[in-house]
Design an enzyme around this catalytic site. Structure first.
Site, PDB file in Angstrom:
ATOM      1  N   GLU A   1      26.100 -42.746  53.597  1.00  0.00           N
ATOM      2  CA  GLU A   1      27.291 -43.512  54.000  1.00  0.00           C
ATOM      3  C   GLU A   1      27.318 -44.853  53.303  1.00  0.00           C
ATOM      4  O   GLU A   1      28.356 -45.320  52.856  1.00  0.00           O
ATOM      5  CB  GLU A   1      27.294 -43.700  55.525  1.00  0.00           C
ATOM      6  CG  GLU A   1      28.608 -44.247  56.087  1.00  0.00           C
ATOM      7  CD  GLU A   1      28.704 -45.765  56.137  1.00  0.00           C
ATOM      8  OE1 GLU A   1      29.778 -46.274  56.476  1.00  0.00           O
ATOM      9  OE2 GLU A   1      27.701 -46.462  55.830  1.00  0.00           O
ATOM     10  N   GLU A   2      26.150 -45.478  53.221  1.00  0.00           N
ATOM     11  CA  GLU A   2      26.086 -46.852  52.708  1.00  0.00           C
ATOM     12  C   GLU A   2      26.380 -46.944  51.211  1.00  0.00           C
ATOM     13  O   GLU A   2      26.579 -48.026  50.683  1.00  0.00           O
ATOM     14  CB  GLU A   2      24.702 -47.471  53.006  1.00  0.00           C
ATOM     15  CG  GLU A   2      24.389 -47.642  54.493  1.00  0.00           C
ATOM     16  CD  GLU A   2      25.219 -48.724  55.180  1.00  0.00           C
ATOM     17  OE1 GLU A   2      26.037 -49.383  54.510  1.00  0.00           O
ATOM     18  OE2 GLU A   2      25.053 -48.877  56.399  1.00  0.00           O
TER      19      GLU A   2
ATOM     20  N   HIS B   1      23.897 -55.743  58.276  1.00  0.00           N
ATOM     21  CA  HIS B   1      23.200 -55.596  57.004  1.00  0.00           C
ATOM     22  C   HIS B   1      22.117 -56.651  56.799  1.00  0.00           C
ATOM     23  O   HIS B   1      21.758 -56.971  55.679  1.00  0.00           O
ATOM     24  CB  HIS B   1      24.179 -55.572  55.825  1.00  0.00           C
ATOM     25  CG  HIS B   1      24.903 -54.258  55.723  1.00  0.00           C
ATOM     26  ND1 HIS B   1      25.484 -53.809  54.557  1.00  0.00           N
ATOM     27  CD2 HIS B   1      25.119 -53.297  56.637  1.00  0.00           C
ATOM     28  CE1 HIS B   1      26.045 -52.623  54.775  1.00  0.00           C
ATOM     29  NE2 HIS B   1      25.843 -52.295  56.031  1.00  0.00           N
TER      30      HIS B   1
ATOM     31  N   HIS C   1      26.054 -41.898  60.713  1.00  0.00           N
ATOM     32  CA  HIS C   1      25.243 -41.815  59.483  1.00  0.00           C
ATOM     33  C   HIS C   1      23.797 -42.214  59.737  1.00  0.00           C
ATOM     34  O   HIS C   1      23.504 -43.126  60.499  1.00  0.00           O
ATOM     35  CB  HIS C   1      25.881 -42.581  58.325  1.00  0.00           C
ATOM     36  CG  HIS C   1      25.904 -44.081  58.419  1.00  0.00           C
ATOM     37  ND1 HIS C   1      24.885 -44.854  57.955  1.00  0.00           N
ATOM     38  CD2 HIS C   1      26.846 -44.938  58.873  1.00  0.00           C
ATOM     39  CE1 HIS C   1      25.197 -46.143  58.117  1.00  0.00           C
ATOM     40  NE2 HIS C   1      26.379 -46.217  58.688  1.00  0.00           N
TER      41      HIS C   1
ATOM     42  N   ASP D   1      29.970 -45.705  64.701  1.00  0.00           N
ATOM     43  CA  ASP D   1      29.348 -46.632  63.756  1.00  0.00           C
ATOM     44  C   ASP D   1      29.403 -48.050  64.323  1.00  0.00           C
ATOM     45  O   ASP D   1      30.076 -48.299  65.318  1.00  0.00           O
ATOM     46  CB  ASP D   1      30.055 -46.562  62.387  1.00  0.00           C
ATOM     47  CG  ASP D   1      29.132 -46.906  61.224  1.00  0.00           C
ATOM     48  OD1 ASP D   1      28.103 -47.585  61.434  1.00  0.00           O
ATOM     49  OD2 ASP D   1      29.440 -46.503  60.083  1.00  0.00           O
TER      50      ASP D   1
ATOM     51  N   ASP E   1      22.707 -50.305  62.134  1.00  0.00           N
ATOM     52  CA  ASP E   1      23.717 -49.659  61.277  1.00  0.00           C
ATOM     53  C   ASP E   1      23.005 -48.544  60.512  1.00  0.00           C
ATOM     54  O   ASP E   1      22.337 -48.811  59.535  1.00  0.00           O
ATOM     55  CB  ASP E   1      24.323 -50.695  60.328  1.00  0.00           C
ATOM     56  CG  ASP E   1      25.320 -50.099  59.358  1.00  0.00           C
ATOM     57  OD1 ASP E   1      25.709 -48.933  59.523  1.00  0.00           O
ATOM     58  OD2 ASP E   1      25.704 -50.822  58.409  1.00  0.00           O
TER      59      ASP E   1
HETATM   60 CO    CO Z   1      26.486 -50.348  56.846  1.00  0.00          CO
HETATM   61 ZN    ZN Z   2      27.373 -47.993  59.178  1.00  0.00          ZN
END
Ligand code: CO
Ligand code: ZN
Length: 329
Positions: free
Chosen positions: A188-189, A297, A60, A211, A157
């Protein structure tokens, strides 16, 4: 690899607003694919080869961000909602950037910090004559840093997953016995949305997500076997995916045959694009190659360069050799 990583992590692209990062990735991959297109949701899909098995590889390209949704009338401070899983304990003092270049500082009102409504963005000194950013998305700002074998950056990420996919495309030079679809997915998030339409469009025989995953080597971290420097993480299970035995063994056997360092990933919180790809049509056996990551994150996500290399080696090994998945017993 590091130069590409720096470029990708520092390119703006919150969920639903991936146009800049998509254009950037397209520049990298155009010459490495037989065909590229953007689907109706915004996924960039690149076909390589036309042989035996149809394999969808998904990474992603969106990054967590936020969206200004209200401006305080007196102060001009902005309230905001999340685009992806914001960690409240890392917001205060962080900087964000809106698409027009406006930089905001996130602050927390005194005694607050539990709810997102305790925070606000200070853009009042901008002075560039930019429009009020209400309704505008923003992404975090932070430069990438390399310390020895470690990369520290925002948005690893899943831009590091995009790097793995692009490096494998570079290595393949459009040579593969299979029909590969590299999908750089959107949104995706905010709920694995891009992967759903990508898989419906491609209708693959096999799905692989690339990922990040967590690591168990932090102070008072969760009990997790995965650690930085331990090699490519082969997913076994997460809350959205029970990896089929045949897929898991296919990856393990590749690592054993090629001497690639690997570890098994069991993740108790979080899902990936693979969990929606597996539910396409009458079912698609799917797995995930994960890059172990600390401080997910946050604006200082941390990965090990050797682990990234192992993921590149594993994915290219899988895609250049014949695929014979064993029957489930
Ligand atoms: Co993420
Ligand atoms: Zn991810």
């Amino acid at each position: 690899m590091l130069e590409l990583t720096k470029t990708l992590v520092e390119t703006w692209g919150p969920p639903g607003y991936e146009h800049r990062i998509r254009n950037r990735i397209h520049e990298e991959v155009a010459a490495l694919a037989d065909e590229t297109w953007v689907d109706g949701l915004g996924n960039l899909i690149c076909r390589v080869g036309g042989g035996e098995k149809k394999v969808l590889i998904a990474a992603h390209m969106d990054e967590i961000g936020l969206m200004a949704n209200y401006q305080e009338p007196e102060s001009g401070y902005l309230r905001f909602t999340s685009l992806g899983g914001l960690r409240h304990d890392t917001l205060n003092g962080n900087r964000v950037q809106f698409e027009d270049g406006t930089v905001g500082v996130i602050a927390v009102q005194e005694g607050g910090g539990k709810a997102l409504s305790d925070f606000y963005i200070d853009v009042q000194e901008d002075g560039n004559g930019n429009a009020t950013p209400v309704g505008q998305p923003a992404a975090f700002m932070r430069e990438m840093q390399v310390r020895g074998e470690r990369i520290v950056a925002k948005s690893l990420d899943d831009r590091i997953g995009c790097v793995v996919a692009i490096e494998v495309m570079r290595r393949l030079k459009r040579e593969t016995p299979h029909e590969l679809y590299f999908a750089f997915t959107v949104q995706e998030e905010v709920g694995l949305r891009g992967a759903k339409t990508a898989a419906q469009g491609v209708r693959p025989d096999i799905g692989i997500a690339i990922d990040v995953t967590g690591s168990g080597d932090q102070i008072r971290g969760s009990k997790m076997q995965v650690k930085l420097g331990g090699g490519a993480a082969i997913k076994v299970h997460d809350p959205g995916l029970v990896v089929p035995i045949a897929i898991k063994n296919w990856m393990i056997e590749r690592c054993e045959a090629d001497g690639i360092p690997y570890q098994l990933e069991l993740l108790t919180g979080g899902r990936t694009d693979a969990s929606v790809i597996q539910l396409t049509d009458s079912g698609v056996p799917s797995g995930c190659i994960s890059i172990p990551t600390r401080y997910l994150h946050t604006t200082s996500e941390t990965v090990d360069i050797g682990d990234v290399q192992a993921c590149i080696d594993l994915l290219s090994g899988l895609l250049t050799n014949p695929i014979e998945l064993q029957q489930a017993h």
